[in-house]
Design an enzyme around this catalytic site. Structure first.
Site, PDB file in Angstrom:
ATOM      1  N   ASP A 128     -30.244  48.582  -6.621  1.00 51.74           N
ATOM      2  CA  ASP A 128     -29.604  49.087  -5.411  1.00 51.74           C
ATOM      3  C   ASP A 128     -28.211  48.467  -5.256  1.00 51.74           C
ATOM      4  O   ASP A 128     -27.773  47.694  -6.106  1.00 51.74           O
ATOM      5  CB  ASP A 128     -30.502  48.775  -4.203  1.00 51.74           C
ATOM      6  CG  ASP A 128     -30.459  49.871  -3.149  1.00 51.74           C
ATOM      7  OD1 ASP A 128     -29.445  50.589  -3.058  1.00 51.74           O
ATOM      8  OD2 ASP A 128     -31.445  50.010  -2.397  1.00 51.74           O
TER       9      ASP A 128
ATOM     10  N   TRP B 267     -25.497  53.000  -7.890  1.00 57.74           N
ATOM     11  CA  TRP B 267     -24.035  52.912  -7.928  1.00 57.74           C
ATOM     12  C   TRP B 267     -23.333  54.156  -7.364  1.00 57.74           C
ATOM     13  O   TRP B 267     -22.526  54.036  -6.431  1.00 57.74           O
ATOM     14  CB  TRP B 267     -23.658  52.615  -9.369  1.00 57.74           C
ATOM     15  CG  TRP B 267     -22.230  52.613  -9.794  1.00 57.74           C
ATOM     16  CD1 TRP B 267     -21.127  52.665  -9.007  1.00 57.74           C
ATOM     17  CD2 TRP B 267     -21.760  52.532 -11.147  1.00 57.74           C
ATOM     18  NE1 TRP B 267     -19.991  52.636  -9.780  1.00 57.74           N
ATOM     19  CE2 TRP B 267     -20.358  52.545 -11.098  1.00 57.74           C
ATOM     20  CE3 TRP B 267     -22.401  52.443 -12.377  1.00 57.74           C
ATOM     21  CZ2 TRP B 267     -19.578  52.483 -12.255  1.00 57.74           C
ATOM     22  CZ3 TRP B 267     -21.620  52.373 -13.522  1.00 57.74           C
ATOM     23  CH2 TRP B 267     -20.224  52.396 -13.452  1.00 57.74           C
ATOM     24  N   PRO B 268     -23.589  55.383  -7.889  1.00 59.33           N
ATOM     25  CA  PRO B 268     -22.828  56.522  -7.379  1.00 59.33           C
ATOM     26  C   PRO B 268     -23.082  56.828  -5.914  1.00 59.33           C
ATOM     27  O   PRO B 268     -22.186  57.326  -5.221  1.00 59.33           O
ATOM     28  CB  PRO B 268     -23.275  57.678  -8.279  1.00 59.33           C
ATOM     29  CG  PRO B 268     -24.572  57.246  -8.851  1.00 59.33           C
ATOM     30  CD  PRO B 268     -24.503  55.764  -8.981  1.00 59.33           C
TER      31      PRO B 268
ATOM     32  N   TYR C 112     -23.385  54.752  -3.452  1.00 59.84           N
ATOM     33  CA  TYR C 112     -22.526  53.922  -2.620  1.00 59.84           C
ATOM     34  C   TYR C 112     -21.060  54.343  -2.733  1.00 59.84           C
ATOM     35  O   TYR C 112     -20.299  54.221  -1.772  1.00 59.84           O
ATOM     36  CB  TYR C 112     -22.714  52.447  -2.977  1.00 59.84           C
ATOM     37  CG  TYR C 112     -24.033  51.924  -2.471  1.00 59.84           C
ATOM     38  CD1 TYR C 112     -24.134  51.349  -1.208  1.00 59.84           C
ATOM     39  CD2 TYR C 112     -25.195  52.050  -3.230  1.00 59.84           C
ATOM     40  CE1 TYR C 112     -25.356  50.896  -0.725  1.00 59.84           C
ATOM     41  CE2 TYR C 112     -26.421  51.603  -2.753  1.00 59.84           C
ATOM     42  CZ  TYR C 112     -26.493  51.035  -1.499  1.00 59.84           C
ATOM     43  OH  TYR C 112     -27.702  50.602  -1.018  1.00 59.84           O
TER      44      TYR C 112
ATOM     45  N   ASP D 234     -31.389  57.930   1.315  1.00 57.59           N
ATOM     46  CA  ASP D 234     -32.847  57.965   1.191  1.00 57.59           C
ATOM     47  C   ASP D 234     -33.424  59.226   1.815  1.00 57.59           C
ATOM     48  O   ASP D 234     -32.864  59.780   2.773  1.00 57.59           O
ATOM     49  CB  ASP D 234     -33.474  56.763   1.912  1.00 57.59           C
ATOM     50  CG  ASP D 234     -33.121  55.449   1.245  1.00 57.59           C
ATOM     51  OD1 ASP D 234     -32.896  55.438   0.032  1.00 57.59           O
ATOM     52  OD2 ASP D 234     -33.079  54.427   1.959  1.00 57.59           O
TER      53      ASP D 234
END
Length: 259
Positions: free
Chosen positions: A191, A224-225, A227, A252
């Site tokens: 995460d 990663w992507p 965020y 989510d």
């Protein structure tokens, strides 16, 4: 995961590893006991590395079960023992996946999400499962899941803490990767809470490097992507695909049809 990597990509990765280490040393973001010589030695060692492992995973969409959508970060095993994040929950799910036909249909991963850890690392710096909720430890759970013909996935965070406030992997990535390998983990979801967007382009490939270094194939799932999207910019999917088997793009989902 990329040992399809060309020599150019390997050089870029090695430079990123050194750049990431030196930059954080200058900012004072290092563990107690670390010093300038340790960081210098780290860079020299990394620059000498010439290859990594192609883990051969994620060539088709991996299928399995992840606890977050339904069970979130429920740690109240005293009042809610059937729905809390615990070894009991994951063992039961492994049983259902084997007995109810999901394994036969191609669902092979049982994935732990956030909140499985103790709030502090062990005295040796290693991650520790919550001793009350996972009394036998993660290695025991991995062995149990493997005995069913299934694979066990685990969760960590690139930042200083997980989204639930548990210990993150920043400054411990090599140790955490090796710990997961020692436990027999088959998949890692990494995460991105408690970290900066600008660090992810270096940090996520560094974890790829350390996962490869263990010699154990572990499916690498990157947040990663997502965020980058949250920050209002467009992810560099070419770089992401070079380091991650699979990745997450959005927020989510919830336990509802509206989600």
């Amino acid at each position: 995961m990329s040992t399809r990597t060309t020599n150019t990509n390997l050089t870029r990765l090695r430079r990123s590893l050194c750049h990431f280490t030196v930059r954080y040393y200058k900012h004072g973001n290092v563990n107690k006991g670390e010093n300038n010589m340790n960081n210098l030695i780290f860079c020299v060692v990394v620059l000498a590395v010439v290859n990594a492992l192609d883990n051969g995973l994620g060539r088709t969409p991996p299928m399995g079960w992840l606890s977050w959508e339904r069970f979130r970060c429920n740690t109240d095993c005293l009042n809610d023992p059937d729905n809390c994040i615990s070894e009991k929950l994951y063992m039961q799910m492994a049983d259902h996946m084997e007995q109810d036909g999901y394994l036969a249909a191609g669902y092979e991963y049982v994935n732990i999400d956030d909140c499985w850890m103790a709030m502090e690392r062990g005295s040796d710096g290693r991650l520790v499962a919550d001793p009350k909720r996972f009394p036998h430890g993660i290695k025991f759970l991995a062995d149990y899941v493997h005995s069913k013909g299934l694979k066990l996935g685990i969760y960590e965070d690139f930042g200083t803490h997980t989204c639930g406030g548990y210990p993150g992997s920043k400054f411990y990535m090599e140790l955490d990767a090796q710990t997961f390998a020692d436990w027999g983990i088959d998949s890692l979801k990494l995460d991105g809470c408690y970290s900066g967007i600008e660090d992810m382009k270096d940090g996520y490939p560094i974890m790829e490097f350390y996962l490869n270094k263990t010699g154990r194939p572990m499916l690498y799932s990157c947040s990663w992507p997502a965020y980058v999207v949250f920050s209002g910019t467009i992810p560099n999917y070419k770089s992401i695909a070079n380091s991650c088997n699979i990745w997450r793009n959005y927020a989510d989902i919830d336990d509802s049809w509206d989600s």
